[in-house]
Design a protein around this motif. Sequence first.
Motif, PDB file in Angstrom:
ATOM      1  N   PHE A  22       6.363   9.707   0.384  1.00 31.00           N
ATOM      2  CA  PHE A  22       5.484   8.546   0.495  1.00 31.00           C
ATOM      3  C   PHE A  22       4.053   8.909   0.108  1.00 31.00           C
ATOM      4  O   PHE A  22       3.596  10.016   0.363  1.00 31.00           O
ATOM      5  CB  PHE A  22       5.497   7.997   1.920  1.00 31.00           C
ATOM      6  CG  PHE A  22       6.751   7.243   2.226  1.00 31.00           C
ATOM      7  CD1 PHE A  22       6.895   5.917   1.833  1.00 31.00           C
ATOM      8  CD2 PHE A  22       7.798   7.845   2.906  1.00 31.00           C
ATOM      9  CE1 PHE A  22       8.048   5.210   2.109  1.00 31.00           C
ATOM     10  CE2 PHE A  22       8.957   7.150   3.184  1.00 31.00           C
ATOM     11  CZ  PHE A  22       9.086   5.830   2.781  1.00 31.00           C
ATOM     12  N   VAL A  23       3.382   7.947  -0.507  1.00 33.67           N
ATOM     13  CA  VAL A  23       1.997   8.130  -0.922  1.00 33.67           C
ATOM     14  C   VAL A  23       1.304   6.759  -0.862  1.00 33.67           C
ATOM     15  O   VAL A  23       1.918   5.733  -1.154  1.00 33.67           O
ATOM     16  CB  VAL A  23       1.916   8.750  -2.339  1.00 33.67           C
ATOM     17  CG1 VAL A  23       2.553   7.858  -3.378  1.00 33.67           C
ATOM     18  CG2 VAL A  23       0.501   9.089  -2.711  1.00 33.67           C
ATOM     19  N   ARG A  24       0.069   6.761  -0.456  1.00 32.21           N
ATOM     20  CA  ARG A  24      -0.694   5.511  -0.440  1.00 32.21           C
ATOM     21  C   ARG A  24      -1.088   5.141  -1.867  1.00 32.21           C
ATOM     22  O   ARG A  24      -1.316   6.006  -2.714  1.00 32.21           O
ATOM     23  CB  ARG A  24      -1.936   5.651   0.428  1.00 32.21           C
ATOM     24  CG  ARG A  24      -1.598   5.847   1.888  1.00 32.21           C
ATOM     25  CD  ARG A  24      -2.652   5.184   2.755  1.00 32.21           C
ATOM     26  NE  ARG A  24      -2.304   5.298   4.144  1.00 32.21           N
ATOM     27  CZ  ARG A  24      -1.566   4.417   4.809  1.00 32.21           C
ATOM     28  NH1 ARG A  24      -1.107   3.363   4.203  1.00 32.21           N
ATOM     29  NH2 ARG A  24      -1.309   4.584   6.076  1.00 32.21           N
ATOM     30  N   LYS A  25      -1.184   3.856  -2.119  1.00 34.52           N
ATOM     31  CA  LYS A  25      -1.478   3.344  -3.456  1.00 34.52           C
ATOM     32  C   LYS A  25      -2.783   3.918  -4.012  1.00 34.52           C
ATOM     33  O   LYS A  25      -2.844   4.355  -5.156  1.00 34.52           O
ATOM     34  CB  LYS A  25      -1.528   1.818  -3.413  1.00 34.52           C
ATOM     35  CG  LYS A  25      -1.600   1.166  -4.750  1.00 34.52           C
ATOM     36  CD  LYS A  25      -1.512  -0.346  -4.600  1.00 34.52           C
ATOM     37  CE  LYS A  25      -1.245  -0.996  -5.921  1.00 34.52           C
ATOM     38  NZ  LYS A  25      -0.974  -2.428  -5.762  1.00 34.52           N
ATOM     39  N   ALA A  26      -3.832   3.949  -3.197  1.00 38.31           N
ATOM     40  CA  ALA A  26      -5.131   4.456  -3.652  1.00 38.31           C
ATOM     41  C   ALA A  26      -5.036   5.920  -4.072  1.00 38.31           C
ATOM     42  O   ALA A  26      -5.602   6.325  -5.099  1.00 38.31           O
ATOM     43  CB  ALA A  26      -6.176   4.283  -2.557  1.00 38.31           C
ATOM     44  N   GLU A  27      -4.335   6.732  -3.293  1.00 34.07           N
ATOM     45  CA  GLU A  27      -4.171   8.151  -3.629  1.00 34.07           C
ATOM     46  C   GLU A  27      -3.386   8.307  -4.923  1.00 34.07           C
ATOM     47  O   GLU A  27      -3.727   9.139  -5.774  1.00 34.07           O
ATOM     48  CB  GLU A  27      -3.458   8.887  -2.482  1.00 34.07           C
ATOM     49  CG  GLU A  27      -3.249  10.356  -2.762  1.00 34.07           C
ATOM     50  CD  GLU A  27      -2.460  11.070  -1.679  1.00 34.07           C
ATOM     51  OE1 GLU A  27      -2.142  12.250  -1.888  1.00 34.07           O
ATOM     52  OE2 GLU A  27      -2.159  10.459  -0.633  1.00 34.07           O
ATOM     53  N   ASP A  80       0.810  -1.217   0.000  1.00 34.65           N
ATOM     54  CA  ASP A  80       0.000   0.000   0.000  1.00 34.65           C
ATOM     55  C   ASP A  80       0.846   1.270   0.000  1.00 34.65           C
ATOM     56  O   ASP A  80       0.483   2.259  -0.608  1.00 34.65           O
ATOM     57  CB  ASP A  80      -0.938   0.002   1.215  1.00 34.65           C
ATOM     58  CG  ASP A  80      -1.827   1.224   1.214  1.00 34.65           C
ATOM     59  OD1 ASP A  80      -2.462   1.496   0.167  1.00 34.65           O
ATOM     60  OD2 ASP A  80      -1.887   1.917   2.239  1.00 34.65           O
ATOM     61  N   MET A  81       1.967   1.272   0.685  1.00 37.32           N
ATOM     62  CA  MET A  81       2.792   2.475   0.794  1.00 37.32           C
ATOM     63  C   MET A  81       3.826   2.483  -0.332  1.00 37.32           C
ATOM     64  O   MET A  81       4.621   1.560  -0.463  1.00 37.32           O
ATOM     65  CB  MET A  81       3.496   2.530   2.147  1.00 37.32           C
ATOM     66  CG  MET A  81       4.190   3.854   2.398  1.00 37.32           C
ATOM     67  SD  MET A  81       3.129   5.305   2.319  1.00 37.32           S
ATOM     68  CE  MET A  81       2.115   5.083   3.751  1.00 37.32           C
ATOM     69  N   LEU A  82       3.776   3.516  -1.155  1.00 34.33           N
ATOM     70  CA  LEU A  82       4.687   3.660  -2.284  1.00 34.33           C
ATOM     71  C   LEU A  82       5.412   4.992  -2.173  1.00 34.33           C
ATOM     72  O   LEU A  82       5.122   5.807  -1.305  1.00 34.33           O
ATOM     73  CB  LEU A  82       3.903   3.580  -3.596  1.00 34.33           C
ATOM     74  CG  LEU A  82       3.144   2.272  -3.832  1.00 34.33           C
ATOM     75  CD1 LEU A  82       2.222   2.407  -5.035  1.00 34.33           C
ATOM     76  CD2 LEU A  82       4.111   1.121  -4.013  1.00 34.33           C
TER      77      LEU A  82
END
Length: 176
Positions: free
Chosen positions: A136-141, A126-128
């Motif tokens: 860092f950015v969440r996958k969904a965002e 999830d964390m990319l």
Amino acid sequence: MGMDVEGINPVVRGTKPERPDDLFELSDEAKDKYFDALNTWYDVNPGDYFRANVWGWRPLCEIMWESGACYEMPTKEWDGMAYNDGHGAENQEQCNRMVAKLKSWMMEKIWDDDGTYTPEAFKKEDMLVCAETGTFVRKAEAELKGIDTRSPYRVSKERVEDWIAFLSECGGFKVW
């Protein structure tokens, strides 16, 4: 945060520079001179010490798994390498077998365009990391906003080669 890996019986060339007792009281020039000498010593003694941050250690462990190098250690030692409590390979013979498997794995691997490797399992987390900014950015965002991302868990080809150089001369190792 990361893993400090110490060679048990490393090949040693030359004398390691002694850390001055008053290191942090020295001039910047004197500190730089000491650290330059220390880094040069580490360059010619790759089996003494290896350091990896958490973002690079996980892919290195995955590479050891994929290559089969992990099977050269007892299970307890392999499992313990995820913690900083002194687990690792017991002798140079184990390390030599690990090196052979890692070198074979490297010859078969196709590296990313930037010379790095990200295990497939880590690309799905999830964390990319935003490829452009490194934040860092969440996958969904990232998907919602169309942000180009990569996994934070990746390792360069040169870093894997450093690990192999360490294993080649460490005499066994412990992860701290």
